[in-house]
Motif scaffolding. Structure first.
Motif, mmCIF file in Angstrom:
data_model
loop_
_atom_site.group_PDB
_atom_site.id
_atom_site.type_symbol
_atom_site.label_atom_id
_atom_site.label_comp_id
_atom_site.label_asym_id
_atom_site.label_seq_id
_atom_site.Cartn_x
_atom_site.Cartn_y
_atom_site.Cartn_z
ATOM 1 N N GLN A 61 0.845 -1.171 0.019
ATOM 2 C CA GLN A 61 -0.052 -0.015 -0.054
ATOM 3 C C GLN A 61 0.742 1.173 0.041
ATOM 4 N N GLU A 62 0.235 2.022 -0.566
ATOM 5 C CA GLU A 62 1.110 3.410 -0.768
ATOM 6 C C GLU A 62 1.342 3.815 0.688
ATOM 7 N N GLY A 63 2.781 4.300 0.852
ATOM 8 C CA GLY A 63 3.121 5.046 2.226
ATOM 9 C C GLY A 63 3.891 3.799 3.115
ATOM 10 N N GLU A 64 3.811 2.407 2.514
ATOM 11 C CA GLU A 64 4.371 1.421 3.321
ATOM 12 C C GLU A 64 5.847 1.404 2.571
ATOM 13 N N ASN A 65 6.794 0.672 3.303
ATOM 14 C CA ASN A 65 8.279 0.384 2.507
ATOM 15 C C ASN A 65 8.179 -0.712 1.873
ATOM 16 N N ALA A 66 9.037 -0.812 0.735
ATOM 17 C CA ALA A 66 9.313 -1.898 0.025
ATOM 18 C C ALA A 66 10.873 -2.341 0.121
ATOM 19 N N THR A 67 10.946 -3.482 0.336
ATOM 20 C CA THR A 67 12.252 -4.087 0.132
ATOM 21 C C THR A 67 12.501 -5.220 -0.772
ATOM 22 N N MET A 68 13.541 -5.024 -1.570
ATOM 23 C CA MET A 68 13.852 -5.984 -2.526
ATOM 24 C C MET A 68 15.445 -6.510 -2.555
ATOM 25 N N ASN A 69 15.485 -7.788 -2.463
ATOM 26 C CA ASN A 69 16.803 -8.338 -2.429
ATOM 27 C C ASN A 69 17.517 -8.790 -3.501
ATOM 28 N N VAL A 107 16.025 3.110 -15.867
ATOM 29 C CA VAL A 107 16.320 4.404 -15.132
ATOM 30 C C VAL A 107 17.326 4.083 -14.181
ATOM 31 N N HIS A 108 18.710 4.521 -14.149
ATOM 32 C CA HIS A 108 19.476 4.468 -13.013
ATOM 33 C C HIS A 108 19.359 5.044 -11.911
ATOM 34 N N LEU A 109 19.131 4.280 -10.946
ATOM 35 C CA LEU A 109 18.656 4.465 -9.353
ATOM 36 C C LEU A 109 19.956 4.837 -8.505
ATOM 37 N N ILE A 110 20.959 3.891 -8.240
ATOM 38 C CA ILE A 110 22.048 4.263 -7.572
ATOM 39 C C ILE A 110 22.937 2.951 -7.780
ATOM 40 N N LEU A 111 24.451 3.325 -7.422
ATOM 41 C CA LEU A 111 25.468 2.460 -7.692
ATOM 42 C C LEU A 111 26.117 2.449 -6.195
ATOM 43 N N ILE A 112 26.396 1.040 -6.040
ATOM 44 C CA ILE A 112 27.095 0.840 -4.779
ATOM 45 C C ILE A 112 28.357 0.087 -5.052
ATOM 46 N N HIS A 170 22.556 5.996 0.439
ATOM 47 C CA HIS A 170 21.097 6.708 0.427
ATOM 48 C C HIS A 170 21.144 7.497 -1.039
ATOM 49 N N SER A 171 19.897 7.766 -1.256
ATOM 50 C CA SER A 171 19.583 8.503 -2.489
ATOM 51 C C SER A 171 18.131 8.789 -2.348
ATOM 52 N N GLY A 172 17.744 9.913 -1.786
ATOM 53 C CA GLY A 172 16.374 10.279 -1.392
ATOM 54 C C GLY A 172 15.704 9.181 -0.657
ATOM 55 N N ARG A 173 14.486 8.894 -1.290
ATOM 56 C CA ARG A 173 13.682 7.667 -0.446
ATOM 57 C C ARG A 173 14.465 6.350 -0.566
ATOM 58 N N LEU A 174 15.687 6.127 -1.119
ATOM 59 C CA LEU A 174 16.231 4.915 -1.474
ATOM 60 C C LEU A 174 17.308 4.632 -0.759
ATOM 61 N N ARG A 175 17.380 3.501 -0.090
ATOM 62 C CA ARG A 175 18.668 2.999 0.731
ATOM 63 C C ARG A 175 19.103 1.669 0.198
ATOM 64 N N ILE A 207 12.760 1.213 -0.454
ATOM 65 C CA ILE A 207 12.146 2.198 -0.951
ATOM 66 C C ILE A 207 11.317 2.654 0.230
ATOM 67 N N THR A 208 11.593 3.781 0.940
ATOM 68 C CA THR A 208 10.740 4.246 1.996
ATOM 69 C C THR A 208 9.505 5.061 1.512
ATOM 70 N N ALA A 209 8.343 4.989 2.128
ATOM 71 C CA ALA A 209 7.296 5.762 2.055
ATOM 72 C C ALA A 209 6.835 5.868 0.634
ATOM 73 N N SER A 210 6.574 4.630 0.208
ATOM 74 C CA SER A 210 6.379 4.437 -1.251
ATOM 75 C C SER A 210 5.185 4.987 -1.732
ATOM 76 N N ARG A 211 5.174 5.244 -3.297
ATOM 77 C CA ARG A 211 4.082 6.203 -3.808
ATOM 78 C C ARG A 211 3.551 5.457 -4.733
ATOM 79 N N ALA A 212 2.317 5.349 -5.471
ATOM 80 C CA ALA A 212 1.750 4.835 -6.539
ATOM 81 C C ALA A 212 2.841 5.071 -7.783
ATOM 82 N N ALA A 213 3.315 6.119 -7.874
ATOM 83 C CA ALA A 213 4.453 6.242 -8.972
ATOM 84 C C ALA A 213 5.453 5.250 -8.919
#
Lengths: 116, 112
Positions: B14-22, B44-49, B57-62, B76-82
């Motif tokens: 649901q919108e507002g929840e956090n999403a974790t992918m491994n 779309v490139h999000l982040i490189l570690i 960290h980058s915005g709502r991404l960790r 992804i914290t505080a997820s949005r429909a987008a």
């Protein structure tokens, strides 16, 4: 970052024909790559496009089927030859920027190919 | 064989929840990158570690990286429909230069 364009964005082709996809970048890049993404699947690297020399192909991909050109630092083409329905995929080019300090790759919007 | 494996394959929240992918991988890497793809479009490139980094960290991404377990996670914290999209990890291997090997991807659906 870089702005990458691909042409065409999509096409529907007949079996046995060939399609050439173009990839244009707005800045000079060190490396260009071509990927294939079959429906519902992840990306698979087809080849690395080398400027002025033959492309380097990954296992399972051959030059006769996927000839690649890269005449300069900002442009490359991928041809899908003698197409069959199994070639229906999204084809994406990606680049690594010249002078870049990271290994980030930027992707074009993709070309959605449907073979009938 | 495919270098990266991701789980879950699909995630619905649901919108507002956090999403974790491994993402797990098998060989030594130089770096690991996360990408987003909307509806079969370009990535779309999000982040490189890098392999010597543990968290970024980058915005709502960790993103975290555990090289001893050969795994990474994208939060992804505080997820949005987008944020609804497919998310892929890609590894840059020590032996492959700039070539990337992609995982199978996680399809994230964020319900409004």
């Amino acid at each position: 970052s870089a702005v990458i364009s691909q042409k065409p964005s999509r096409d529907i082709c007949q079996r046995g024909t060939s399609l050439t996809i173009q990839c244009q970048v707005d800045s000079q890049v060190t490396m260009m790559f071509w990927y294939r993404q079959q429906p519902g699947q992840s990306l698979t690297l087809i080849a690395t496009a080398n400027q002025g020399s033959e492309a380097t192909y990954e296992s399972g991909f051959v030059i006769d089927k996927f000839p690649i050109s890269r005449p300069n630092l900002t442009f490359s083409t991928l041809t899908v030859s003698n197409m069959s329905p199994e070639d229906s995929s999204i084809y994406l080019c990606s680049v690594r920027l010249r002078g870049g300090t990271t290994d980030t790759q930027y992707f074009g919007p993709g070309t959605r190919l449907t073979v009938l | 064989s495919q270098q990266g494996e991701e789980d879950p394959q699909a995630l619905s929240i649901q919108e507002g929840e956090n999403a974790t992918m491994n993402c797990s991988y098998k060989t030594s890497i130089n770096n690991l990158q996360w990408y987003r793809q909307n509806s079969g479009r370009g990535l779309v490139h999000l982040i490189l570690i890098r392999s010597n980094e543990r968290e970024k960290h980058s915005g709502r991404l960790r993103v975290t990286l555990d090289t001893s377990k050969k795994s990474s996670s994208l939060l992804i914290t505080a997820s949005r429909a987008a944020d609804t999209a497919s998310y892929f990890c890609a590894t840059g291997l020590e032996t492959s230069g700039s070539r990337l090997t992609f995982g199978e991807g996680t399809q994230l659906t964020v319900n409004p």
